[in-house]
Scaffold this active site. Structure first.
Site, PDB file in Angstrom:
ATOM      1  N   GLU A 113       0.853  -1.219   0.060  1.00  0.00           N
ATOM      2  CA  GLU A 113      -0.181  -0.045  -0.316  1.00  0.00           C
ATOM      3  C   GLU A 113       0.930   1.317  -0.013  1.00  0.00           C
ATOM      4  OE1 GLU A 113      -3.390   0.541  -0.227  1.00  0.00           O
ATOM      5  OE2 GLU A 113      -3.651  -1.716  -0.769  1.00  0.00           O
ATOM      6  N   SER A 386     -53.385 -18.021  40.701  1.00  0.00           N
ATOM      7  CA  SER A 386     -53.251 -18.475  42.085  1.00  0.00           C
ATOM      8  C   SER A 386     -51.832 -18.395  42.489  1.00  0.00           C
ATOM      9  CB  SER A 386     -53.796 -19.570  42.589  1.00  0.00           C
ATOM     10  OG  SER A 386     -55.313 -19.471  42.453  1.00  0.00           O
TER      11      SER A 386
END
Length: 641
Positions: A113, A386
């Site tokens: 690069e 319940s």
């Protein structure tokens, strides 16, 4: 650092100062060469430099990069450190320092690069001259001359458009970056920010995705592949076109050989070396989605969504993946079994909490996550029926006015309410009354009228207060039917509340998260249990003894009997829309809910004792397979309030 900070504009500099800085920077970058001096002279002769400088007065201050932290992927692990999922926004990234990257990788990237990276000051005048000639012939920007530094500032500060003004801005910023940062700092930022394909940002994430290893373990063959990807990640991806990957790798290796950074023998060996190809790691499925979604929700409530998506946090959950998998399989198998029994229910949820820590141990939000992602265990507020009664009975015992042997009359009663009269009924209907009985028997048989009477006697606001102490946050109103579970709660809330009963009144915040750190290991959240006693021990021990009777013959939940000391409560709502069993041993509290998402009835006569209790029993037998038998403390050990 937010994007707003990166793009914050500094105080404008005089155009002449910018022009001078740019001239000196270019000249220095050119190394005093004839080409470099010629470029500067041409720019001045054209008379455009000062004008361009005016355009660059508001470029970002590159010094903000000192505090810049790129968006980073967050990771979620089980309690044993095994990866469950990753969480990220657009950028799937894990930060690595330069020391955590192999020398071969740095060599390959710089070689292909920007081989003059360590010799220039941001600009490469020779590349600029070559690109300028090519662009002049094309009549536009067709070829770049970007150094690594220019690529870095383009990615962080500028748009991707190919224009002369953007390239000039790129050059100015590159010179500024080189004046402020060392080469090592620039290279580290570059390798952590660039895109490597398949939603991988940063070399650490790319290395794990492509080769199943960390960046510091990359060899020359692997490093040359990654370096080759930078130019066109998807085009050269080994996941998509292995042939193109190898061709590009050969190009990179030839470049390194031409530079004499590697020998021909090294290049040949690297090209022939077999590559262990991994698989894309972005957007992968969670191994336990019900858990990781609950984790994400809790994280977002504590830290905000951006921190979760972008902050690179590491989350250790309270859940063992093997245990969670067992819970999911247990729910699926039980659902198939119940369908065979004629139950018309499309969903089931389970939540399990360790009473000793209040850590979530399992969370199953539905029968099949693939068909429905809604987490009913943590998000669905359903009437508990319940199974809510124990909170009312605890309030009565804790008042000091009741004991398990206190007599209560199961007889018709009516209450004036807005709009009329409320006449509570037992499950058997308007003629089902048992007369006088102890409150222990009333709870064991799940009589409704005694529960309503107790709620009225102790005060419904007191019952709600106790629910809050137990960690139930769902909305509640002090309506006369509250003791019968007429409000909506989640299975996780019920499991957490019963976990406090299992630990005889000691509690901590119920959580699915054990610890959160940032990517550097700094602790952001430590959920080490902070146990405190929130319930009276005598009242809690008495309640547990009463709830043990529910599982015994004569109770409503004998199908939950697991052959060791356990306590629990069945729950069934009107029209059989919801059935529950919530129960516990000293080591684990578990809530099971069954119902339909559209609230339709599951069939006449469906009860929690017949259908939810067997599911609870099946799961608990597996969960406690390697756990020793433990006993609950006797109420006689504590002083009555």
């Amino acid at each position: 650092m937010s994007s707003e900070t990166i793009f914050k504009k500094p105080e404008p500099e005089p155009a002449q100062a910018i022009a001078k800085s740019f001239l000196l920077g270019v000249a220095k970058a050119a190394g005093g060469t004839v080409l470099g001096i010629s470029m500067v002279t041409s720019a001045v002769a054209a008379g455009g430099l000062v004008g361009l400088a005016f355009s660059f007065r508001n470029l970002p201050d590159v010094r903000v990069l000192r505090n810049y932290v790129p968006a980073e992927t967050s990771y979620v692990y089980d309690i044993k450190g095994r990866l469950m999922t990753s969480i990220h926004g657009e950028a799937n990234r894990e930060i690595a320092t330069l020391d955590q990257m192999s020398p071969e990788l740095k060599l390959a990237v710089v070689g292909v690069e920007d081989s003059n990276f360590y010799r220039h000051q941001g600009l490469n005048p020779y590349s600029i001259g070559r690109a300028a000639l090519a662009n002049f012939k094309e009549g536009g920007v067709s070829e770049g001359a970007s150094t690594l530094t220019m690529q870095l500032v383009k990615n962080l500060f500028l748009t991707q458009e190919r224009t002369f003004s953007r390239k000039l801005a790129e050059a100015v910023l590159a010179i500024r970056v080189e004046q402020v940062f060392s080469k090592e700092e620039i290279l580290e930022m570059y390798l952590n920010t660039i895109y490597w394909g398949h939603n991988n940002y940063g070399v650490q994430t790319a290395s794990r995705s492509y080769f199943n290893k960390d960046a510091d373990q990359l060899n020359l063959a692997e490093a040359s592949v990654l370096a080759g990807l930078i130019q066109a990640p998807e085009q050269y991806s080994p996941f998509l076109n292995y042939g193109s990957t190898k061709q590009r790798q050969a190009t990179v290796l030839r470049r390194l050989e031409t530079l004499q950074w590697i020998t021909p023998e090294q290049a040949s060996a690297a090209l022939k070396a077999p590559l262990l190809i991994g698989k894309p790691t972005a957007w992968r499925k969670s191994k336990s989605p019900f858990i990781t979604e609950a984790v994400t929700k809790e994280l977002e409530e504590r830290f905000g969504k951006d921190k979760v998506l972008l902050g690179g946090i590491r989350v250790q959950t309270t859940v063992d993946m093997d245990f969670q998998k067992m819970a999911e399989e247990s729910v699926r198998d039980s659902h198939k079994m119940l369908l065979g029994w004629g139950l018309r229910a499309d969903q089931m949820a389970l939540a399990a909490v360790d009473p000793r820590t209040h850590f979530v141990k399992a969370l199953v939000g539905g029968v099949d996550y693939e068909s429905s992602q809604f987490n009913r265990a943590a998000q669905a507020r359903r009437q508990p029926g319940s199974s809510f009664k124990p909170f009312v009975y605890y309030a009565a015992l804790a008042s000091g006015k009741f004991s398990s042997s206190t007599i209560i009359d199961d007889a018709p009663i009516s209450y004036s309410i807005p709009g009329g009269i409320y006449k509570p009924q037992n499950y058997g209907g308007s003629k089902d009354f048992a007369g006088q009985m102890s409150i222990a028997t009333a709870l064991k048989q799940s009589r409704n009228i005694p529960a309503v009477k107790l709620g009225k006697a102790v005060g419904l606001e007191k019952v709600i207060e106790i629910c809050r102490l137990l960690g139930i946050k769902s909305p509640m109103q002090p309506v006369i039917s509250l003791p019968l579970g007429s409000i909506g709660v989640t299975p996780l809330e019920m499991a957490g509340a019963f976990a406090t009963l299992a630990n005889n009144g000691w509690s901590s915040d119920t959580t699915v998260i054990l610890k959160v750190t940032d990517s550097k290991g700094n602790v952001l959240l430590d959920n080490t249990p902070q146990l405190k006693q929130v319930l009276d021990p005598w009242a809690t021990a008495n309640l547990t003894s009463m709830l043990q009777g529910v599982i015994q013959p004569g109770g409503t939940g004998p199908k939950a009997n697991i052959g060791r000391p356990a306590a629990g409560k069945t729950g069934t709502t009107s029209s059989e829309r919801d059935v529950w069993f919530v129960g516990y041993v000293p080591q684990l509290a578990t809530a099971v809910w069954i119902g339909n998402d559209d609230y339709s009835s599951m069939g006449k006569g469906i009860t929690g004792g017949d259908f939810a209790a067997p599911v609870w029993r099946s799961f608990m037998l597996k969960a406690l397979e390697n756990e020793p038998v433990k006993y609950f403390p006797a109420a006689s050990q504590f002083e009555r309030p």
